[in-house]
Design a protein around this motif. Structure first.
Motif, PDB file in Angstrom:
ATOM      1  N   ALA A   1       1.034  -1.011   0.136  1.00 50.60           N
ATOM      2  CA  ALA A   1       0.473  -0.002  -0.015  1.00 50.60           C
ATOM      3  C   ALA A   1       1.169   0.983   0.554  1.00 50.60           C
ATOM      4  O   ALA A   1       0.679   2.113  -0.491  1.00 50.60           O
TER       5      ALA A   1
ATOM      6  N   ALA B   1       1.008   4.190  -2.711  1.00 53.66           N
ATOM      7  CA  ALA B   1       0.881   5.597  -2.053  1.00 53.66           C
ATOM      8  C   ALA B   1       1.582   6.755  -3.308  1.00 53.66           C
ATOM      9  O   ALA B   1       1.844   7.725  -3.337  1.00 53.66           O
TER      10      ALA B   1
ATOM     11  N   GLU C   1      -2.392   6.039   6.814  1.00 48.70           N
ATOM     12  CA  GLU C   1      -3.430   4.586   6.745  1.00 48.70           C
ATOM     13  C   GLU C   1      -4.635   5.195   6.510  1.00 48.70           C
ATOM     14  O   GLU C   1      -5.156   5.755   5.728  1.00 48.70           O
ATOM     15  N   ASP C   2      -5.083   5.919   7.592  1.00 47.68           N
ATOM     16  CA  ASP C   2      -6.200   6.425   7.588  1.00 47.68           C
ATOM     17  C   ASP C   2      -6.648   7.147   6.735  1.00 47.68           C
ATOM     18  O   ASP C   2      -7.320   7.423   5.907  1.00 47.68           O
TER      19      ASP C   2
ATOM     20  N   ARG D   1      -4.428   8.897   4.399  1.00 49.96           N
ATOM     21  CA  ARG D   1      -4.993   8.216   2.510  1.00 49.96           C
ATOM     22  C   ARG D   1      -5.781   6.896   2.582  1.00 49.96           C
ATOM     23  O   ARG D   1      -6.319   7.487   1.271  1.00 49.96           O
ATOM     24  N   ASN D   2      -6.584   6.297   3.087  1.00 50.70           N
ATOM     25  CA  ASN D   2      -7.661   5.410   2.720  1.00 50.70           C
ATOM     26  C   ASN D   2      -8.511   6.875   2.378  1.00 50.70           C
ATOM     27  O   ASN D   2      -9.124   6.647   1.697  1.00 50.70           O
ATOM     28  N   THR D   3      -8.937   7.609   3.874  1.00 51.56           N
ATOM     29  CA  THR D   3      -9.803   8.420   3.268  1.00 51.56           C
ATOM     30  C   THR D   3      -9.645   9.620   1.306  1.00 51.56           C
ATOM     31  O   THR D   3     -11.024   9.460   1.240  1.00 51.56           O
TER      32      THR D   3
ATOM     33  N   LEU E   1      -7.793   8.564  -0.880  1.00 50.70           N
ATOM     34  CA  LEU E   1      -8.361   7.406  -2.082  1.00 50.70           C
ATOM     35  C   LEU E   1      -9.768   7.059  -1.936  1.00 50.70           C
ATOM     36  O   LEU E   1     -10.214   6.899  -2.966  1.00 50.70           O
ATOM     37  N   ASP E   2     -10.730   7.030  -1.538  1.00 51.43           N
ATOM     38  CA  ASP E   2     -11.512   7.431  -1.261  1.00 51.43           C
ATOM     39  C   ASP E   2     -12.051   7.827  -2.139  1.00 51.43           C
ATOM     40  O   ASP E   2     -13.533   7.506  -2.652  1.00 51.43           O
TER      41      ASP E   2
END
Length: 188
Positions: A2, A6, A38-39, A41-43, A45-46
């Motif tokens: 991941a 990124a 991670e949180d 980055r995921n937000t 990317l979502d």
């Protein structure tokens, strides 16, 4: 894995990074540190690749950049928002990116009532009171819209005063017309 993805995608969210750093007056490396989380980055990317329509980036209590899908309660400082303008998928390849065309971005004040008051005074009322925007409206609808607008403005104004421990009363409906008539009479 991941983290490598990124790093490869990093160029594709430069617009978000530049706007966030400029608006919040942050050093350039703050975005890089934020997307290592991670949180966050995921937000992001979502939002960019997924179904999320809104992302808000702000500083949390420990002064770290965080991204959320809703406006955080108790915002201490200004935040920024990114909102998808339609249902079009975002293309993030550097050569044919459409992020700038399909994402609306702006600031969120830590005092939302002040921001709402400004929005009403400077955007909504002038837009809906403009005679060109009312073409074809029945007179009764025009009057009702005007009364509702000024009622909303008055409610926000009174609430703004109550939060500051003051008694503030709005000008009655139609006072702006009276002021214009007085100015016209003085000019002529």
């Amino acid at each position: 894995m991941a983290m490598a993805a990124a790093e490869g995608d990093r160029e594709n969210w430069d617009l978000l990074a530049e706007y966030t750093n400029k608006t919040l007056r942050l050093k350039a490396d703050r975005w890089g540190k934020a997307v290592q989380n991670e949180d966050t980055r995921n937000t992001l990317l979502d939002f960019l690749d997924g179904d999320s329509q809104l992302v808000v980036v702000s500083l949390n209590l420990s002064n770290q950049l965080v991204a959320t899908t809703e406006v955080p309660a108790g915002l201490r400082t200004k935040g920024v928002y990114f909102l998808k303008a339609g249902d079009a998928s975002l293309v993030r390849e550097e050569d044919n990116s459409n992020v700038r065309q399909h994402v609306i971005f702006g600031d969120i004040s830590p005092q939302p009532l002040d921001q709402l008051s400004t929005l009403i005074e400077e955007v909504i009322i002038p837009m809906l009171e403009n005679p060109a925007n009312r073409e074809g409206w029945p007179e009764m609808v025009c009057e009702d819209v005007s009364h509702q607008l000024y009622s909303l403005r008055g409610t926000v104004y009174r609430m703004w005063g109550q939060l500051r421990g003051q008694t503030l009363l709005p000008l009655p409906f139609g006072m702006d017309t009276l002021e214009r008539a007085e100015r016209h009479a003085l000019d002529t």
